[in-house]
Design an enzyme around this catalytic site. Structure first.
Site, PDB file in Angstrom:
ATOM      1  N   TYR A  62      -3.644  -0.767  10.053  1.00  0.00           N
ATOM      2  CA  TYR A  62      -3.448  -0.929   8.605  1.00  0.00           C
ATOM      3  C   TYR A  62      -2.056  -0.456   8.196  1.00  0.00           C
ATOM      4  O   TYR A  62      -1.331  -1.150   7.476  1.00  0.00           O
ATOM      5  CB  TYR A  62      -4.533  -0.143   7.858  1.00  0.00           C
ATOM      6  N   SER A 117       0.853  -1.195   0.000  1.00  0.00           N
ATOM      7  CA  SER A 117       0.000   0.000   0.000  1.00  0.00           C
ATOM      8  C   SER A 117       0.885   1.240   0.000  1.00  0.00           C
ATOM      9  O   SER A 117       2.086   1.155   0.306  1.00  0.00           O
ATOM     10  CB  SER A 117      -0.867   0.000   1.262  1.00  0.00           C
TER      11      SER A 117
END
Ligand code: NAP
Length: 253
Positions: free
Chosen positions: A158, A145
């Site tokens: 996350y 990410s």
């Protein structure tokens, strides 16, 4: 011929979280490139299977909830049982939980870490053991990410998990490159999927993000197809431990 090196004909892949979003896009791309694809996840795979069937591709569903690492060995075993082997693994399944760090719960920490990092490691381990048994190497692609590179805000588990994915991709490459196993990653930018629904529904955040993307648009699942097929194919055989950003230029800004 160089284009033949990008072909996945004769290869078998397992893609997690393939019922929707980026995982579905990657599964379709692999099937188009000639691979047989085990589409893995906790939800029905009918839409993905229908799309792959529509162009004559070969796919097979595996039901598995990656919140529990116990499913990892079964995913590899079922793929091998159905297709006779496994050559490519894409660790794509992932979740996100939003909340101020001051109030963030242990559950929102554990849930995200279990799917996004712990199962990613143990599924990679199960696949790598099978690659070694088969003796032909293999490919592992981890979906990282922008939060592997940046801090973000209100997504502590996350960011931690995705930063971990970047480091683990390097570590596994260091350990397994000599076995002919390529471990690499893709860091998608801001893509139109369920994962970003909350962000896209917030008009202020949506506009702010869009204005910062040099390409001038959010990404679509199909935007990952080229990088995914490249990293799964013999064209990337000397590429190890690197995470490619497919982000419309976001990180370069
Ligand atoms: P998505 O549409 O929410 O897809 C996530 C996938 O993971 C779904 O198939 C989901 O299945 C699956 N999944 C979640 N928890 C699971 C579990 N416990 N067991 C099995 N499968 C599970 O979002 P996406 O954007 O395509 O996300 C794919 C990956 O890209 C994720 O790792 C995400 O973090 C990453 N990513 C996305 C973006 C973005 O902008 N969209 C950017 C960077 C990275 P269900 O449908 O059953 O929930």
């Amino acid at each position: 011929m160089i284009l033949d090196m990008f072909s996945l004909k004769g290869k078998t892949a397992a893609v997690t979280g393939a019922n929707t979003g980026l995982g579905q896009g990657i599964a379709l791309a692999f099937a188009e490139a000639g691979a047989k694809v085990a589409v893995v996840g906790r939800s029905p795979m009918d839409e993905t299977l229908g799309k792959i069937k529509s162009f004559g591709g070969d796919a097979f569903p595996i039901k598995a909830d990656l919140a529990d690492v116990a499913v990892c060995q079964r995913i590899v075993d079922e793929t091998v049982g159905k297709f006779g082997g496994i050559d490519i693994l894409v660790n794509n399944a992932g979740i996100i939980r939003r909340g101020d760090s001051i109030d963030f719960t242990e559950k929102d920490w554990d849930d995200v870490m279990n799917v996004n990092l712990k199962s990613l490691f143990f599924l990679s381990q199960a696949a790598a053991r099978q690659f070694v048994k088969q003796g032909q190497g293999g490919k592992i692609i981890n979906i990282a990410s922008l939060l592997s590179y940046q801090g973000g805000i209100r997504i502590p588990s996350y960011t931690s998990a995705k930063s971990g994915v970047l480091g683990l991709t390097r570590l596994l490459a260091n350990e397994w490159a000599s076995k002919g196993i390529c471990v690499n990653g893709i860091a998608p930018g801001y893509m139109v999927t369920n994962n970003t629904e909350a962000l896209r529904n917030d008009p202020i955040r949506y506009k702010a993000i869009l204005e910062r993307i040099p390409a001038g648009r959010w990404g679509q699942p199909a935007d990952l197809a080229g990088a995914a097929v490249f990293l799964a194919s013999p064209a990337s055989d000397y590429l190890h431990g690197f995470t490619i950003a497919v982000d419309g230029g976001w990180l370069g800004r």
